[in-house]
Design a protein around this motif. Structure first.
Motif, PDB file in Angstrom:
ATOM      1  N   LEU A 188     -29.416  14.583  37.326  1.00 39.97           N
ATOM      2  CA  LEU A 188     -28.343  13.870  38.021  1.00 39.97           C
ATOM      3  C   LEU A 188     -27.032  13.928  37.232  1.00 39.97           C
ATOM      4  O   LEU A 188     -25.959  14.151  37.807  1.00 39.97           O
ATOM      5  N   VAL A 189     -27.132  13.733  35.921  1.00 36.59           N
ATOM      6  CA  VAL A 189     -25.930  13.776  35.078  1.00 36.59           C
ATOM      7  C   VAL A 189     -25.351  15.190  35.077  1.00 36.59           C
ATOM      8  O   VAL A 189     -24.123  15.373  35.078  1.00 36.59           O
ATOM      9  N   GLY A 190     -26.215  16.171  35.099  1.00 34.47           N
ATOM     10  CA  GLY A 190     -25.742  17.554  35.160  1.00 34.47           C
ATOM     11  C   GLY A 190     -24.962  17.832  36.430  1.00 34.47           C
ATOM     12  O   GLY A 190     -23.900  18.480  36.403  1.00 34.47           O
ATOM     13  N   GLU A 191     -25.466  17.319  37.547  1.00 31.96           N
ATOM     14  CA  GLU A 191     -24.779  17.501  38.833  1.00 31.96           C
ATOM     15  C   GLU A 191     -23.428  16.793  38.826  1.00 31.96           C
ATOM     16  O   GLU A 191     -22.411  17.348  39.273  1.00 31.96           O
ATOM     17  N   LEU A 192     -23.415  15.545  38.308  1.00 29.83           N
ATOM     18  CA  LEU A 192     -22.165  14.793  38.212  1.00 29.83           C
ATOM     19  C   LEU A 192     -21.168  15.514  37.307  1.00 29.83           C
ATOM     20  O   LEU A 192     -19.984  15.626  37.634  1.00 29.83           O
ATOM     21  N   SER A 193     -21.648  16.007  36.173  1.00 32.37           N
ATOM     22  CA  SER A 193     -20.779  16.695  35.214  1.00 32.37           C
ATOM     23  C   SER A 193     -20.154  17.942  35.823  1.00 32.37           C
ATOM     24  O   SER A 193     -18.973  18.232  35.598  1.00 32.37           O
ATOM     25  N   LYS A 194     -20.942  18.637  36.606  1.00 37.47           N
ATOM     26  CA  LYS A 194     -20.444  19.846  37.256  1.00 37.47           C
ATOM     27  C   LYS A 194     -19.360  19.505  38.271  1.00 37.47           C
ATOM     28  O   LYS A 194     -18.301  20.148  38.330  1.00 37.47           O
ATOM     29  N   ASN A 195     -19.607  18.457  39.043  1.00 34.55           N
ATOM     30  CA  ASN A 195     -18.632  18.039  40.061  1.00 34.55           C
ATOM     31  C   ASN A 195     -17.342  17.522  39.440  1.00 34.55           C
ATOM     32  O   ASN A 195     -16.246  17.706  39.984  1.00 34.55           O
ATOM     33  N   LYS A 196     -17.463  16.864  38.286  1.00 32.49           N
ATOM     34  CA  LYS A 196     -16.298  16.288  37.624  1.00 32.49           C
ATOM     35  C   LYS A 196     -15.630  17.269  36.662  1.00 32.49           C
ATOM     36  O   LYS A 196     -14.530  16.997  36.168  1.00 32.49           O
ATOM     37  N   GLY A 197     -16.293  18.369  36.380  1.00 33.67           N
ATOM     38  CA  GLY A 197     -15.736  19.350  35.456  1.00 33.67           C
ATOM     39  C   GLY A 197     -15.775  18.903  34.003  1.00 33.67           C
ATOM     40  O   GLY A 197     -14.924  19.299  33.198  1.00 33.67           O
ATOM     41  N   TYR A 198     -16.773  18.088  33.655  1.00 32.98           N
ATOM     42  CA  TYR A 198     -16.878  17.599  32.283  1.00 32.98           C
ATOM     43  C   TYR A 198     -17.209  18.741  31.326  1.00 32.98           C
ATOM     44  O   TYR A 198     -18.055  19.589  31.619  1.00 32.98           O
ATOM     45  N   LYS A 199     -16.571  18.713  30.164  1.00 35.13           N
ATOM     46  CA  LYS A 199     -16.858  19.683  29.115  1.00 35.13           C
ATOM     47  C   LYS A 199     -17.397  18.923  27.908  1.00 35.13           C
ATOM     48  O   LYS A 199     -16.737  18.039  27.380  1.00 35.13           O
ATOM     49  N   TYR A 200     -18.596  19.276  27.479  1.00 32.17           N
ATOM     50  CA  TYR A 200     -19.237  18.564  26.381  1.00 32.17           C
ATOM     51  C   TYR A 200     -19.081  19.326  25.068  1.00 32.17           C
ATOM     52  O   TYR A 200     -19.378  20.513  24.990  1.00 32.17           O
ATOM     53  N   GLU A 201     -18.612  18.598  24.039  1.00 29.86           N
ATOM     54  CA  GLU A 201     -18.450  19.211  22.724  1.00 29.86           C
ATOM     55  C   GLU A 201     -19.567  18.828  21.756  1.00 29.86           C
ATOM     56  O   GLU A 201     -19.764  19.493  20.746  1.00 29.86           O
ATOM     57  N   SER A 202     -20.278  17.753  22.049  1.00 26.22           N
ATOM     58  CA  SER A 202     -21.421  17.392  21.208  1.00 26.22           C
ATOM     59  C   SER A 202     -22.511  16.766  22.063  1.00 26.22           C
ATOM     60  O   SER A 202     -22.229  16.120  23.076  1.00 26.22           O
ATOM     61  N   LEU A 203     -23.737  16.988  21.651  1.00 22.42           N
ATOM     62  CA  LEU A 203     -24.888  16.409  22.336  1.00 22.42           C
ATOM     63  C   LEU A 203     -25.813  15.872  21.250  1.00 22.42           C
ATOM     64  O   LEU A 203     -26.200  16.608  20.337  1.00 22.42           O
ATOM     65  N   TYR A 204     -26.139  14.599  21.343  1.00 20.24           N
ATOM     66  CA  TYR A 204     -26.941  13.936  20.312  1.00 20.24           C
ATOM     67  C   TYR A 204     -28.156  13.299  20.974  1.00 20.24           C
ATOM     68  O   TYR A 204     -28.028  12.470  21.875  1.00 20.24           O
ATOM     69  N   ILE A 205     -29.330  13.698  20.540  1.00 16.66           N
ATOM     70  CA  ILE A 205     -30.567  13.083  21.030  1.00 16.66           C
ATOM     71  C   ILE A 205     -31.036  12.123  19.942  1.00 16.66           C
ATOM     72  O   ILE A 205     -31.426  12.536  18.849  1.00 16.66           O
ATOM     73  N   GLY A 206     -30.935  10.817  20.244  1.00 11.46           N
ATOM     74  CA  GLY A 206     -31.247   9.801  19.248  1.00 11.46           C
ATOM     75  C   GLY A 206     -32.265   8.803  19.767  1.00 11.46           C
ATOM     76  O   GLY A 206     -32.933   9.035  20.772  1.00 11.46           O
ATOM     77  N   GLY A 207     -32.361   7.676  19.091  1.00 12.27           N
ATOM     78  CA  GLY A 207     -33.393   6.737  19.500  1.00 12.27           C
ATOM     79  C   GLY A 207     -33.203   5.359  18.893  1.00 12.27           C
ATOM     80  O   GLY A 207     -32.087   4.972  18.567  1.00 12.27           O
TER      81      GLY A 207
END
Length: 294
Positions: A188-207
């Motif tokens: 869902l976030v991927g679809e939203l990001s595509k529609n909004k044209g979001y560009k991600y510079e960092s991705l952090y998988i935390g907990g």
């Protein structure tokens, strides 16, 4: 422990605060009373027969849970606890401080709020200000950063105030459904990001502890990220693996296969008795093996 106040609050948040900041007071009764005078909010805190008064401008329309914030500070004040960071626990102080500044508060007003409501020392507050100034120079405001949280751990560290649950506790039964829902959310976030044209510079998988994911689920999550999220602008891909007891060589291989370029391996300390006291298992030999594999 009984908590009696004349205002609504999250008892769980207060209990967690006492567990982390006032461990010797766990189980003791707490009272909190709020009153208002002109544009002031006054909170009286009481614990173990000791009292303290906190007073500040009424900013409830701006600062969420101001009563609770001041009650926590009042408990520290009542017990004469002088921590450098005051009652700041489980939060990212730079994020909160920046939010106050974005609301139009001057730096001096923010300094006074952090000192008066949270009881943070001015030297730490000034450090926050310097960090924010540096971040402003480095952060790309035209880009986005993504955080994926895995709220499960092998065990709950006694100092931890984050949303994390022991995988072998009763809440661990939700793990399979969590992974299933996480995969849906990434889509869902991927679809939203595509529609909004979001560009991600960092991705952090935390907990929590992301390495608590099984090898199969680790691959499922990373595959879903690559399938749904545009990583072409990514400058850093981090996977938090702070607990060596949840890491396998295969998991590290999977991380490498899917482009993770930074693994956060943090035992907190190499003093094994300290880790044991904190309810954190640790095997130095295995840690060294993992470190070499990374």
């Amino acid at each position: 422990m009984s908590i009696v106040t004349n205002f609504p609050l999250s008892e769980k948040s207060l209990e967690e605060f006492v567990r982390i900041m006032l461990p010797k007071e766990v189980g003791k009764d707490i009272k909190g009373e709020v009153s208002y005078k002109e544009n002031k909010i006054i909170v009286k805190a009481e614990i173990d027969g000791k009292e303290a008064i906190m007073e500040e401008e009424n900013l409830e329309h701006i600062i969420e849970d101001q009563n609770l914030i001041m009650l926590k500070g009042g408990l520290l004040k009542a017990l004469n606890k002088n921590y450098p960071w005051g009652s700041l626990i489980g939060v990212r102080p730079t994020k909160m401080t920046r939010r106050l500044m974005q609301m139009g508060f001057s730096k001096e007003r923010v300094r006074n709020l952090l000192n008066n409501m949270y009881l943070a020392n001015f030297d730490k507050i000034d450090l926050l200000m310097r960090v924010i100034e540096t971040e402003e120079k480095l952060l790309n405001k035209d880009a986005m950063n993504m955080y994926i949280g895995i709220p499960f751990c092998p065990s709950k560290c006694r100092y931890c105030s984050f949303a994390s649950y022991e995988i072998n506790s009763s809440l661990g039964r939700f793990y399979p459904k969590f992974v299933e829902t996480l995969l849906e959310e990434i889509e869902l976030v991927g679809e939203l990001s595509k529609n909004k044209g979001y560009k991600y510079e960092s991705l952090y998988i935390g907990g929590g502890t992301p390495s608590i994911l099984t090898e199969e689920d680790t691959e499922k999550v990373l595959k879903a990220v690559h399938k749904n999220i545009d990583l072409s602008n990514l400058k850093e891909f981090t996977f938090e693996a702070g607990r060596e007891d949840a890491i396998t060589k295969r998991k590290l291989e999977i991380l490498k296969e899917y482009g993770v370029d930074r693994v956060s391996l943090n035992p907190q300390t190499f003093k094994e008795q300290t880790l044991k006291d904190l309810n954190r298992t640790f095997n130095r030999e295995h840690f060294d093996e993992v470190y070499r594999d990374i």
